[in-house]
Design a protein around this motif. Structure first.
Motif, PDB file in Angstrom:
ATOM      1  N   THR A 110     -31.463  66.759   9.228  1.00 28.67           N
ATOM      2  CA  THR A 110     -31.111  66.795   7.802  1.00 28.67           C
ATOM      3  C   THR A 110     -31.962  67.837   7.080  1.00 28.67           C
ATOM      4  OG1 THR A 110     -32.679  65.023   7.257  1.00 28.67           O
ATOM      5  CG2 THR A 110     -30.393  64.380   7.753  1.00 28.67           C
ATOM      6  N   VAL A 111     -31.384  68.366   6.029  1.00 34.03           N
ATOM      7  CA  VAL A 111     -32.046  69.334   5.156  1.00 34.03           C
ATOM      8  C   VAL A 111     -31.995  68.767   3.740  1.00 34.03           C
ATOM      9  CG1 VAL A 111     -31.867  71.646   4.155  1.00 34.03           C
ATOM     10  CG2 VAL A 111     -31.461  71.314   6.600  1.00 34.03           C
ATOM     11  N   LYS A 112     -33.058  68.909   3.003  1.00 33.69           N
ATOM     12  CA  LYS A 112     -33.079  68.405   1.627  1.00 33.69           C
ATOM     13  C   LYS A 112     -32.701  69.524   0.659  1.00 33.69           C
ATOM     14  CE  LYS A 112     -35.747  65.100   0.494  1.00 33.69           C
ATOM     15  NZ  LYS A 112     -36.873  64.197   0.146  1.00 33.69           N
ATOM     16  N   VAL A 163     -30.770  65.827  -2.557  1.00 36.35           N
ATOM     17  CA  VAL A 163     -29.701  65.289  -1.717  1.00 36.35           C
ATOM     18  C   VAL A 163     -29.932  65.682  -0.259  1.00 36.35           C
ATOM     19  CG1 VAL A 163     -27.217  65.309  -1.251  1.00 36.35           C
ATOM     20  CG2 VAL A 163     -28.047  65.332  -3.610  1.00 36.35           C
ATOM     21  N   GLU A 164     -29.806  64.707   0.632  1.00 37.84           N
ATOM     22  CA  GLU A 164     -29.977  64.963   2.061  1.00 37.84           C
ATOM     23  C   GLU A 164     -28.665  65.500   2.639  1.00 37.84           C
ATOM     24  OE1 GLU A 164     -32.627  64.678   3.957  1.00 37.84           O
ATOM     25  OE2 GLU A 164     -34.032  63.685   2.589  1.00 37.84           O
ATOM     26  N   ILE A 165     -28.743  66.654   3.291  1.00 39.41           N
ATOM     27  CA  ILE A 165     -27.578  67.315   3.875  1.00 39.41           C
ATOM     28  C   ILE A 165     -27.676  67.234   5.393  1.00 39.41           C
ATOM     29  CG2 ILE A 165     -26.273  69.469   4.053  1.00 39.41           C
ATOM     30  CD1 ILE A 165     -26.275  68.200   1.243  1.00 39.41           C
ATOM     31  N   ALA A 166     -26.668  66.637   6.023  1.00 38.69           N
ATOM     32  CA  ALA A 166     -26.643  66.483   7.475  1.00 38.69           C
ATOM     33  C   ALA A 166     -26.162  67.777   8.125  1.00 38.69           C
ATOM     34  CB  ALA A 166     -25.729  65.327   7.870  1.00 38.69           C
ATOM     35  N   VAL A 167     -26.923  68.262   9.107  1.00 36.49           N
ATOM     36  CA  VAL A 167     -26.634  69.523   9.789  1.00 36.49           C
ATOM     37  C   VAL A 167     -26.499  69.268  11.280  1.00 36.49           C
ATOM     38  CG1 VAL A 167     -27.402  71.915  10.151  1.00 36.49           C
ATOM     39  CG2 VAL A 167     -28.023  70.714   8.045  1.00 36.49           C
ATOM     40  N   GLN A 168     -25.598  70.012  11.914  1.00 36.82           N
ATOM     41  CA  GLN A 168     -25.368  69.879  13.348  1.00 36.82           C
ATOM     42  C   GLN A 168     -25.332  71.281  13.981  1.00 36.82           C
ATOM     43  OE1 GLN A 168     -22.716  69.008  11.133  1.00 36.82           O
ATOM     44  NE2 GLN A 168     -23.762  67.109  10.580  1.00 36.82           N
ATOM     45  N   GLU A 169     -25.882  71.404  15.177  1.00 36.50           N
ATOM     46  CA  GLU A 169     -25.841  72.682  15.885  1.00 36.50           C
ATOM     47  C   GLU A 169     -25.393  72.463  17.322  1.00 36.50           C
ATOM     48  OE1 GLU A 169     -28.862  75.613  15.563  1.00 36.50           O
ATOM     49  OE2 GLU A 169     -29.764  74.700  13.770  1.00 36.50           O
ATOM     50  N   THR A 217     -22.723  73.560  11.850  1.00 34.88           N
ATOM     51  CA  THR A 217     -21.876  72.865  10.887  1.00 34.88           C
ATOM     52  C   THR A 217     -22.766  72.007   9.990  1.00 34.88           C
ATOM     53  OG1 THR A 217     -21.540  70.992  12.398  1.00 34.88           O
ATOM     54  CG2 THR A 217     -19.915  72.770  12.494  1.00 34.88           C
ATOM     55  N   TYR A 218     -22.220  71.619   8.849  1.00 30.68           N
ATOM     56  CA  TYR A 218     -22.935  70.646   8.013  1.00 30.68           C
ATOM     57  C   TYR A 218     -21.940  69.900   7.158  1.00 30.68           C
ATOM     58  CZ  TYR A 218     -22.783  73.639   3.765  1.00 30.68           C
ATOM     59  OH  TYR A 218     -22.392  74.385   2.671  1.00 30.68           O
ATOM     60  N   ASP A 219     -22.337  68.724   6.715  1.00 32.62           N
ATOM     61  CA  ASP A 219     -21.491  67.897   5.854  1.00 32.62           C
ATOM     62  C   ASP A 219     -21.817  68.200   4.397  1.00 32.62           C
ATOM     63  OD1 ASP A 219     -20.565  66.770   8.190  1.00 32.62           O
ATOM     64  OD2 ASP A 219     -21.691  64.900   7.978  1.00 32.62           O
ATOM     65  N   LEU A 220     -20.802  68.563   3.645  1.00 35.19           N
ATOM     66  CA  LEU A 220     -20.998  68.795   2.220  1.00 35.19           C
ATOM     67  C   LEU A 220     -21.510  67.526   1.526  1.00 35.19           C
ATOM     68  CD1 LEU A 220     -17.674  70.700   1.415  1.00 35.19           C
ATOM     69  CD2 LEU A 220     -19.959  71.712   1.609  1.00 35.19           C
ATOM     70  N   ARG A 221     -22.191  67.700   0.420  1.00 37.99           N
ATOM     71  CA  ARG A 221     -22.649  66.543  -0.361  1.00 37.99           C
ATOM     72  C   ARG A 221     -21.450  65.652  -0.704  1.00 37.99           C
ATOM     73  NH1 ARG A 221     -25.653  67.690  -5.363  1.00 37.99           N
ATOM     74  NH2 ARG A 221     -26.883  69.022  -3.992  1.00 37.99           N
ATOM     75  N   GLY A 222     -21.660  64.347  -0.625  1.00 37.83           N
ATOM     76  CA  GLY A 222     -20.576  63.415  -0.896  1.00 37.83           C
ATOM     77  C   GLY A 222     -19.638  63.192   0.273  1.00 37.83           C
ATOM     78  N   HIS A 223     -19.917  63.804   1.407  1.00 37.03           N
ATOM     79  CA  HIS A 223     -19.042  63.733   2.578  1.00 37.03           C
ATOM     80  C   HIS A 223     -19.831  63.343   3.829  1.00 37.03           C
ATOM     81  CE1 HIS A 223     -16.852  66.521  -0.111  1.00 37.03           C
ATOM     82  NE2 HIS A 223     -15.756  66.213   0.547  1.00 37.03           N
ATOM     83  N   GLY A 224     -19.108  62.794   4.791  1.00 36.52           N
ATOM     84  CA  GLY A 224     -19.675  62.562   6.116  1.00 36.52           C
ATOM     85  C   GLY A 224     -20.997  61.839   6.095  1.00 36.52           C
TER      86      GLY A 224
END
Length: 291
Positions: free
Chosen positions: A25-27, A32-38, A76-83
């Protein structure tokens, strides 16, 4: 003989390592915590994927799982309010388009990706435009709008008032039925049942406050700031975005944009014609690397 098996084993382990997923995750600046995937090759040329409304990183499974794209660093990452990302209860967290741009900036800084190609689908195009307006294109390799929303105005977006009103409804049945209808409108060729149901479940996870607020999100004209190569890729049978007016408006903002239309696809050519899309994306990414 033993040596051959060792080589085979090492090749297998190398392949597994290349495709291994990394999740973190990235702040964002507002917390807001943003989930990131690689996935893919951590040392490869970087491609960053930005999904659309009611989506998540799962939208890009046909890219992340493509053998032809494994040589790239796929982010990839999940936009705020998503995923799996944070879902603030404050409407202003979604209304202010700069915050979505700041999320992308935070992801790029954390990944340290060198000259990445940014790929934004649908609402992801708004994120790209707001990012360019706020940060310019320094450090980017290229930009791809996939059935991207160039601006939030009636001339560029097909009217589906009942669907969008239903998605904003407090009535659970009305809301979920509208979400299902919206997802169906994304495709000219519907994906297999398992994929559609997964994407439908994924859409139902999205924040209702976000869903209600996004139509009024502030959008800045970032395309004029793009000096790097820009590709507009649209499905010819898109029923959510008006394709030709969107391309025309993008050319007004940036005459250098390149365009491709997939005549058989709807709003999601990366799923409907995944092999072609992945090939075109690879060519675009490689052409930039060779310049």
């Amino acid at each position: 003989m033993r040596g051959i098996w060792v080589v085979v084993l090492l090749m297998g382990l190398s392949s597994m390592a290349m495709g291994a997923e990394k999740n973190y995750t990235v702040k964002a600046p507002d917390g807001v915590e943003i989930a990131v995937q690689e996935s893919g090759d951590p040392a490869g040329l970087a491609i960053v994927f930005i999904h659309g409304l009611l989506g998540s990183h799962l939208n890009w499974d046909m890219q992340v799982g493509s053998a032809n794209l494994q040589k790239y660093r796929l982010i990839t990452y999940d936009l705020r309010g998503h995923g799996l990302s944070g879902k603030p209860d404050d409407a202003e967290a979604y209304h202010d388009g700069r915050r979505w741009a700041d999320d992308l900036s935070a992801v790029l800084k954390e990944t340290g990706a060198k000259n990445p190609v940014l790929v934004g689908w649908s609402l992801g195009g708004v994120v790209l435009s707001n990012y360019l307006a706020a940060y310019g294109d320094d450090g980017l390799g290229g930009i791809v709008y996939v059935d991207g929303v160039i601006e939030l105005n009636a001339a560029l977006i097909t009217s589906h008032p009942d669907v969008y009103a239903g998605m904003a409804s407090d009535d659970l049945t009305v809301h979920l039925d509208a979400v299902r209808t919206f997802l169906g409108l994304c495709f000219e060729t519907k994906p297999d049942t398992a994929t559609f149901e997964r994407l439908l479940s994924n859409a139902a996870m999205a924040s209702w406050i976000m869903t209600r607020t996004v139509p009024s999100m502030t959008v800045s004209a970032g395309l004029p700031k793009a000096r790097v190569p820009v590709l507009l890729l649209y499905g010819g049978k898109d029923v959510l975005v008006n394709v030709e007016p969107s391309i025309a408006r993008a050319r007004e903002l940036n005459p250098a944009v390149q365009t491709k239309i997939y005549p058989k696809s709807g709003h999601a050519p990366f799923l409907e014609e995944a092999q072609r899309f992945n090939g075109d994306l690879a060519k675009f990414r490689d052409a930039i690397a060779s310049e």
